[in-house]
Design a protein around this motif. Structure first.
Motif, PDB file in Angstrom:
ATOM      1  N   ALA A  72      47.554  41.851  42.155  1.00  0.00           N
ATOM      2  CA  ALA A  72      48.266  41.433  40.949  1.00  0.00           C
ATOM      3  C   ALA A  72      47.915  39.981  40.622  1.00  0.00           C
ATOM      4  N   ALA A  73      47.784  39.160  41.675  1.00  0.00           N
ATOM      5  CA  ALA A  73      47.451  37.755  41.462  1.00  0.00           C
ATOM      6  C   ALA A  73      46.065  37.619  40.823  1.00  0.00           C
ATOM      7  N   LEU A  74      45.129  38.432  41.276  1.00  0.00           N
ATOM      8  CA  LEU A  74      43.779  38.377  40.696  1.00  0.00           C
ATOM      9  C   LEU A  74      43.827  38.763  39.216  1.00  0.00           C
ATOM     10  N   LEU A  75      44.634  39.769  38.893  1.00  0.00           N
ATOM     11  CA  LEU A  75      44.752  40.197  37.499  1.00  0.00           C
ATOM     12  C   LEU A  75      45.319  39.070  36.632  1.00  0.00           C
ATOM     13  N   THR A 170      44.064  49.428  33.075  1.00  0.00           N
ATOM     14  CA  THR A 170      45.492  49.098  33.049  1.00  0.00           C
ATOM     15  C   THR A 170      46.252  49.739  34.195  1.00  0.00           C
ATOM     16  N   GLU A 171      45.534  50.178  35.234  1.00  0.00           N
ATOM     17  CA  GLU A 171      46.265  50.883  36.284  1.00  0.00           C
ATOM     18  C   GLU A 171      47.142  49.959  37.111  1.00  0.00           C
ATOM     19  N   HIS A 172      48.194  50.548  37.627  1.00  0.00           N
ATOM     20  CA  HIS A 172      49.164  49.784  38.385  1.00  0.00           C
ATOM     21  C   HIS A 172      48.642  49.467  39.781  1.00  0.00           C
ATOM     22  N   LEU A 179      37.674  48.860  41.424  1.00  0.00           N
ATOM     23  CA  LEU A 179      37.561  48.577  39.985  1.00  0.00           C
ATOM     24  C   LEU A 179      36.170  48.040  39.678  1.00  0.00           C
ATOM     25  N   PHE A 180      35.697  47.135  40.524  1.00  0.00           N
ATOM     26  CA  PHE A 180      34.341  46.594  40.330  1.00  0.00           C
ATOM     27  C   PHE A 180      33.304  47.708  40.403  1.00  0.00           C
ATOM     28  N   ALA A 181      33.462  48.595  41.381  1.00  0.00           N
ATOM     29  CA  ALA A 181      32.504  49.692  41.528  1.00  0.00           C
ATOM     30  C   ALA A 181      32.574  50.599  40.304  1.00  0.00           C
ATOM     31  N   ASN A 294      55.488  52.353  33.674  1.00  0.00           N
ATOM     32  CA  ASN A 294      54.834  51.333  32.868  1.00  0.00           C
ATOM     33  C   ASN A 294      55.405  49.933  33.085  1.00  0.00           C
ATOM     34  N   ARG A 295      55.774  49.639  34.301  1.00  0.00           N
ATOM     35  CA  ARG A 295      56.247  48.288  34.587  1.00  0.00           C
ATOM     36  C   ARG A 295      55.077  47.331  34.603  1.00  0.00           C
TER      37      ARG A 295
END
Ligand code: UDP
Ligand code: MG
Length: 310
Positions: A72-75, A170-172, A179-181, A294-295
């Motif tokens: 979450a921090a990276l996002l 937008t996945e939780h 994600l990178f792959a 959808n939090r």
């Protein structure tokens, strides 16, 4: 411009040395550092506040309302970074700004490349961890459509187009490696050796890593669900064959099968198998549940020098 995105969880003694080192390496070039305080309960935020006051142009701070995890921090860091080049880097100086600079140079020289990823060269880990990690990469590569480079870390420098692609996901459950792959792009893998942690200790215990690996597999493949179908077909066919054998024995040869042990074993075995697969389905369902609520993946309590008021 390069944006360094630095997740910090209880790094009160790590923040300043990291900043000094990054400053030393990148001084003279255009850069910013986006620190994301992931709900630390030590003096990390105070350290960051002091830094941000002194270096208004380079230091930005995003602070969470509680600990939401590194992903979450990276996002959040991505959302608040303005650079055309971006870099995920840890606050503990295990990943050196010096290496980040080399990775940036590779990107700048090769316009066809979109991402440079550091791959941990020699793991300073026990045999058990090494075997578990090897097993993880074997499993996920066998099951998933996209390729996972073994040992590839989150330590990467990438272009804005990759960042935008990551932001579109937008996945939780954010398994950043995956994600990178998944987003693709031209990636070069370079070996690096993680340094010793300077301060504090690692937050990723064995169990947390196992949980993380499990999340990764569930997030990137539906193969375990298919496994249930295959196991179901095999046992159904097997039991049908056995049924025929038993019926023929009884009708034509009058052999009574004394079955107590067999029945108990079979009941227990299939009870176990059923529970296991219900559990697997449950894991997927739980993710659907979380996602449909959808939090937001994190809540921001404060930002400094990010150009927004909060
Ligand atoms: N981190 C974070 N939130 C967490 C756990 C860790 O932001 O819940 C940060 C931490 O401050 C560090 C980075 O993620 O900058 C990597 O963590 P750590 O050094 O504990 O992991 P390791 O290097 O052992 O993989
Ligand atoms: Mg570390």
């Amino acid at each position: 411009m390069l944006s360094l995105i630095v997740p910090c969880y209880n790094e009160e003694r790590g923040v300043l040395p990291f900043f000094e080192e990054a400053k030393r390496v990148f001084d003279g070039s255009e850069y910013e550092i986006v620190f994301v305080n992931d709900g630390s309960n030590d003096g990390t935020f105070q350290e960051l506040k002091d830094l941000a006051k002194l270096h208004e142009n380079t230091v930005r701070v995003v602070s969470f309302s509680r600990n939401f995890g590194k992903e979450a921090a990276l996002l959040a860091g991505l959302k608040h970074a303005a650079g055309e080049f971006l870099c995920f880097i840890d606050a503990d100086l295990q990943q050196l700004p010096e290496t980040a600079k080399e990775m940036l140079a590779i990107l700048e020289e090769a316009p066809q490349l979109d991402c440079v990823c550091a791959v941990q060269e020699k793991r300073r880990e026990g045999l058990f961890s090494t075997v578990m990690k090897g097993a993880f990469y074997k499993t996920i590569n066998a099951l998933s459509d996209v390729h996972f480079e073994s040992g590839a870390s989150d330590f990467r420098v990438f272009r804005r187009n990759v960042a935008n692609a990551l932001l579109d996901m937008t996945e939780h459950y954010r398994f950043t490696k995956g994600l990178f792959a998944w987003v693709g792009f031209e990636t070069r893998y370079i070996p690096y050796r993680a340094s010793e942690r300077q301060n504090g200790k690692s937050r990723f215990s064995f169990w947390r890593l196992l949980r993380y690996a499990f999340d990764g597999i569930i997030s990137f493949t539906a193969a375990p669900l298919r496994l249930a179908v295959i196991a179901g077909i095999i046992t159904a066919l097997g039991s049908l064959t056995y049924l025929l054998v038993v019926v023929i024995q009884k009708l034509f040869f009058a052999i009574d099968v004394p079955g107590y042990a067999t029945i108990v074993t079979l009941i227990l075995f299939f009870g176990g198998a059923n529970l296991f697969f219900i559990g697997v389905v449950g894991e997927y369902l739980a993710r659907v549940f979380t996602q449909t609520k959808n939090r937001p993946p994190y809540i921001i309590k404060a930002t400094i020098n990010t150009g927004e008021q909060k």
